[in-house]
Design a protein around this motif. Structure first.
Motif, PDB file in Angstrom:
ATOM      1  N   LYS A 190       0.826  -1.210   0.000  1.00 44.27           N
ATOM      2  CA  LYS A 190       0.000   0.000   0.000  1.00 44.27           C
ATOM      3  C   LYS A 190       0.866   1.270   0.000  1.00 44.27           C
ATOM      4  CE  LYS A 190      -4.009  -2.164   2.182  1.00 44.27           C
ATOM      5  NZ  LYS A 190      -4.239  -3.002   1.004  1.00 44.27           N
ATOM      6  N   PRO A 191       1.741   1.420  -0.996  1.00 42.01           N
ATOM      7  CA  PRO A 191       2.614   2.591  -1.015  1.00 42.01           C
ATOM      8  C   PRO A 191       1.799   3.882  -1.130  1.00 42.01           C
ATOM      9  CG  PRO A 191       2.798   1.330  -3.064  1.00 42.01           C
ATOM     10  CD  PRO A 191       1.952   0.526  -2.141  1.00 42.01           C
ATOM     11  N   ARG A 192       2.226   4.887  -0.372  1.00 48.46           N
ATOM     12  CA  ARG A 192       1.461   6.145  -0.347  1.00 48.46           C
ATOM     13  C   ARG A 192       2.435   7.323  -0.370  1.00 48.46           C
ATOM     14  NH1 ARG A 192       2.747   7.910   4.462  1.00 48.46           N
ATOM     15  NH2 ARG A 192       3.307   6.315   5.976  1.00 48.46           N
ATOM     16  N   PRO A 193       1.967   8.484  -0.853  1.00 49.12           N
ATOM     17  CA  PRO A 193       2.839   9.658  -0.899  1.00 49.12           C
ATOM     18  C   PRO A 193       3.448   9.907   0.481  1.00 49.12           C
ATOM     19  CG  PRO A 193       0.782  10.096  -2.038  1.00 49.12           C
ATOM     20  CD  PRO A 193       0.631   8.753  -1.395  1.00 49.12           C
ATOM     21  N   GLY A 194       4.727  10.206   0.509  1.00 51.11           N
ATOM     22  CA  GLY A 194       5.382  10.489   1.788  1.00 51.11           C
ATOM     23  C   GLY A 194       5.921   9.237   2.457  1.00 51.11           C
ATOM     24  N   GLY A 195       5.517   8.057   2.012  1.00 52.35           N
ATOM     25  CA  GLY A 195       6.008   6.817   2.621  1.00 52.35           C
ATOM     26  C   GLY A 195       7.448   6.519   2.206  1.00 52.35           C
ATOM     27  N   ARG A 196       8.123   5.663   3.007  1.00 47.77           N
ATOM     28  CA  ARG A 196       9.506   5.277   2.695  1.00 47.77           C
ATOM     29  C   ARG A 196       9.554   3.763   2.547  1.00 47.77           C
ATOM     30  NH1 ARG A 196      13.189   9.315   4.709  1.00 47.77           N
ATOM     31  NH2 ARG A 196      14.622   7.849   5.694  1.00 47.77           N
ATOM     32  N   TYR A 197      10.156   3.326   1.452  1.00 52.51           N
ATOM     33  CA  TYR A 197      10.129   1.899   1.111  1.00 52.51           C
ATOM     34  C   TYR A 197      11.549   1.425   0.774  1.00 52.51           C
ATOM     35  CZ  TYR A 197       5.296   3.051   1.176  1.00 52.51           C
ATOM     36  OH  TYR A 197       4.074   3.500   1.622  1.00 52.51           O
ATOM     37  N   ALA A 198      11.771   0.116   0.958  1.00 51.76           N
ATOM     38  CA  ALA A 198      13.068  -0.448   0.569  1.00 51.76           C
ATOM     39  C   ALA A 198      12.811  -1.624  -0.356  1.00 51.76           C
ATOM     40  CB  ALA A 198      13.839  -0.900   1.805  1.00 51.76           C
ATOM     41  N   PHE A 243      14.636   3.253  -0.967  1.00 52.52           N
ATOM     42  CA  PHE A 243      16.002   2.733  -0.860  1.00 52.52           C
ATOM     43  C   PHE A 243      16.030   1.452  -1.691  1.00 52.52           C
ATOM     44  CE2 PHE A 243      15.065   4.691   3.280  1.00 52.52           C
ATOM     45  CZ  PHE A 243      16.117   5.592   3.374  1.00 52.52           C
ATOM     46  N   GLY A 244      17.064   1.284  -2.535  1.00 55.44           N
ATOM     47  CA  GLY A 244      17.105   0.070  -3.346  1.00 55.44           C
ATOM     48  C   GLY A 244      18.484  -0.544  -3.328  1.00 55.44           C
ATOM     49  N   CYS A 245      18.536  -1.858  -3.457  1.00 54.48           N
ATOM     50  CA  CYS A 245      19.862  -2.474  -3.609  1.00 54.48           C
ATOM     51  C   CYS A 245      19.757  -3.726  -4.466  1.00 54.48           C
ATOM     52  CB  CYS A 245      20.501  -2.775  -2.261  1.00 54.48           C
ATOM     53  SG  CYS A 245      20.041  -4.323  -1.511  1.00 54.48           S
ATOM     54  N   ASP A 246      20.889  -4.113  -5.015  1.00 53.66           N
ATOM     55  CA  ASP A 246      21.013  -5.371  -5.756  1.00 53.66           C
ATOM     56  C   ASP A 246      22.487  -5.764  -5.705  1.00 53.66           C
ATOM     57  OD1 ASP A 246      18.960  -6.719  -8.100  1.00 53.66           O
ATOM     58  OD2 ASP A 246      21.054  -7.382  -8.041  1.00 53.66           O
ATOM     59  N   ARG A 247      22.728  -7.084  -5.688  1.00 53.27           N
ATOM     60  CA  ARG A 247      24.123  -7.562  -5.670  1.00 53.27           C
ATOM     61  C   ARG A 247      24.766  -7.415  -7.035  1.00 53.27           C
ATOM     62  NH1 ARG A 247      23.500 -13.600  -3.186  1.00 53.27           N
ATOM     63  NH2 ARG A 247      25.649 -13.388  -2.565  1.00 53.27           N
ATOM     64  N   ASP A 248      23.924  -7.237  -8.045  1.00 50.41           N
ATOM     65  CA  ASP A 248      24.394  -7.264  -9.420  1.00 50.41           C
ATOM     66  C   ASP A 248      24.646  -5.836  -9.906  1.00 50.41           C
ATOM     67  OD1 ASP A 248      24.436  -7.317 -12.244  1.00 50.41           O
ATOM     68  OD2 ASP A 248      23.282  -9.167 -12.260  1.00 50.41           O
ATOM     69  N   GLY A 249      25.897  -5.542 -10.273  1.00 46.64           N
ATOM     70  CA  GLY A 249      26.260  -4.189 -10.703  1.00 46.64           C
ATOM     71  C   GLY A 249      25.488  -3.748 -11.937  1.00 46.64           C
ATOM     72  N   ASP A 309       8.167   2.067   5.658  1.00 46.53           N
ATOM     73  CA  ASP A 309       6.768   1.649   5.699  1.00 46.53           C
ATOM     74  C   ASP A 309       6.576   0.319   4.975  1.00 46.53           C
ATOM     75  OD1 ASP A 309       5.357   4.153   6.794  1.00 46.53           O
ATOM     76  OD2 ASP A 309       6.747   4.918   5.282  1.00 46.53           O
ATOM     77  N   GLY A 310       7.551  -0.062   4.184  1.00 46.62           N
ATOM     78  CA  GLY A 310       7.424  -1.325   3.466  1.00 46.62           C
ATOM     79  C   GLY A 310       8.769  -1.787   2.944  1.00 46.62           C
ATOM     80  N   VAL A 311       8.959  -3.103   2.907  1.00 42.02           N
ATOM     81  CA  VAL A 311      10.185  -3.695   2.355  1.00 42.02           C
ATOM     82  C   VAL A 311       9.754  -4.807   1.392  1.00 42.02           C
ATOM     83  CG1 VAL A 311      12.300  -4.989   2.858  1.00 42.02           C
ATOM     84  CG2 VAL A 311      11.534  -3.222   4.451  1.00 42.02           C
TER      85      VAL A 311
END
Ligand code: SAM
Length: 307
Positions: A17-25, A49-55, A92-94
């Motif tokens: 349920k992503p919403r304006p102002g929310g923070r997600y990973a 915030f995002g990540c991946d092991r793959d360049g 708020d969500g991962v």
């Protein structure tokens, strides 16, 4: 072009349920399919915030998300290390969408697929030294059989492992096709729907990337990132992974712990649960998605909420 089609998009949106102002990973940003949808849904002030092991994935994700510049930070790394740089209890969500992307599978040079001739590599993070060739040419028959059996559910695990150990005395295994051809010879297709090398390749990939160990550490990290009421959505593509997620959710939603393997009521210690299930049963893709995207076939989504 990073041509990975994100799976179970509607179900992920419904879970987080992503919403304006929310923070997600997004711990598995890949080609940023899910990430773009989260950023669009959180416009104009949401953060990702995002990540991946793959360049290559990190580069593709940054390019894909250019229109959302100023609203995300992406780093290369294992999702088990998200707590090193993402603030605790700040999300708020991962989302964890496990496994490999179509782009990784379709790139012969990465060595993930027996359908293409390529080096026996299979590293998600190419900075790591261990490659699939090191296991195939260096592990004992017992170790290989354990990988194929436990991580791939391969019935012919020991026969295949013995054949590989015999074969590599003549010549080292260097390519995906070389390994696939040996498997086809020892364990032919005989009416099976899947290619006989499927399980061996999948299990080698899981072992090379320590996927089960990363998942256990990643789930632990994800809980630390969530605010109370924040949600964790995990998409798995393999029964072993799903079992890890299910066991994790069960253990963290109990109001007690117990020492050892067996839950003996007299030995329970009370504790405050950290999570509750949002959907206790795994959610599967709908028929339209199954028909349209064959990669979604084995996808299962589980959703938990931080208490
Ligand atoms: C199924 S794809 C994700 C696709 C993405 N959700 C999208 O919409 O484009 C899985 C990605 O997770 C990455 N990955 C797998 N295990 C990881 C881990 N432990 N840490 C970070 N990234 C991981 C892989 O490199 C791959 O790019």
């Amino acid at each position: 072009m990073f041509d990975h089609k994100p799976v179970m998009v509607a179900e992920v949106l419904n879970a987080l349920k992503p919403r304006p102002g929310g923070r997600y990973a997004d711990g598995t940003i890949g080609g940023a399919g899910h990430a773009a949808i989260i950023l669009a849904a959180t416009s104009p002030t949401g953060w990702l915030f995002g990540c991946d092991r793959d360049g290559d994935a990190v580069e593709a994700a940054r390019a894909r998300l250019a229109e959302f510049a100023g609203r995300f930070e992406i780093r290369r790394g294992n999702f088990a290390e998200l707590t090193d740089w993402v603030p605790a209890a700040g999300c708020d969500g991962v989302l964890l969408d496990l496994g490999v992307s179509s782009r990784q599978l379709d790139c012969p040079g990465r060595g993930f697929s027996f359908q293409h001739e390529g080096p026996l590599d299979m590293r998600m993070d190419t900075r790591q030294s261990l490659k699939a060739a090191d296991l195939v040419n260096g592990a004992s028959a017992g170790e290989l059989a354990k990988i194929f059996g436990e991580l791939g559910g391969e019935r012919d695990a020991l026969r295949l492992a013995n054949a590989m150990v015999r074969d590599r005395e003549k010549h080292k295994f260097e390519t995906t096709r070389q390994l696939a051809e040996l498997i086809e010879k020892i364990s032919p297709r005989r009416g099976k729907k899947t290619h006989p090398a499927t399980q061996v390749f999948q299990s080698l990939r899981i072992a090379v990337n320590d996927e089960i160990g990363s998942l256990k550490r990643g789930l632990d990290a994800a809980v630390k990132l969530l605010k109370p009421g924040g949600r964790l959505a995990v998409i798995t593509f393999h029964s072993l992974e799903d079992r890890v997620v299910k066991d994790f959710g069960r253990a963290r939603s109990r109001d007690y712990t117990f020492a050892g393997e067996v839950d003996v009521p007299e030995l329970r210690e009370p504790r405050v649960p950290e999570l509750k299930w949002v959907t206790r049963k795994a959610t599967r893709p709908g028929t339209a998605e199954l028909a349209e995207n064959p990669r979604s076939r084995s996808a299962q989504l589980r959703v938990m909420e931080r208490i």
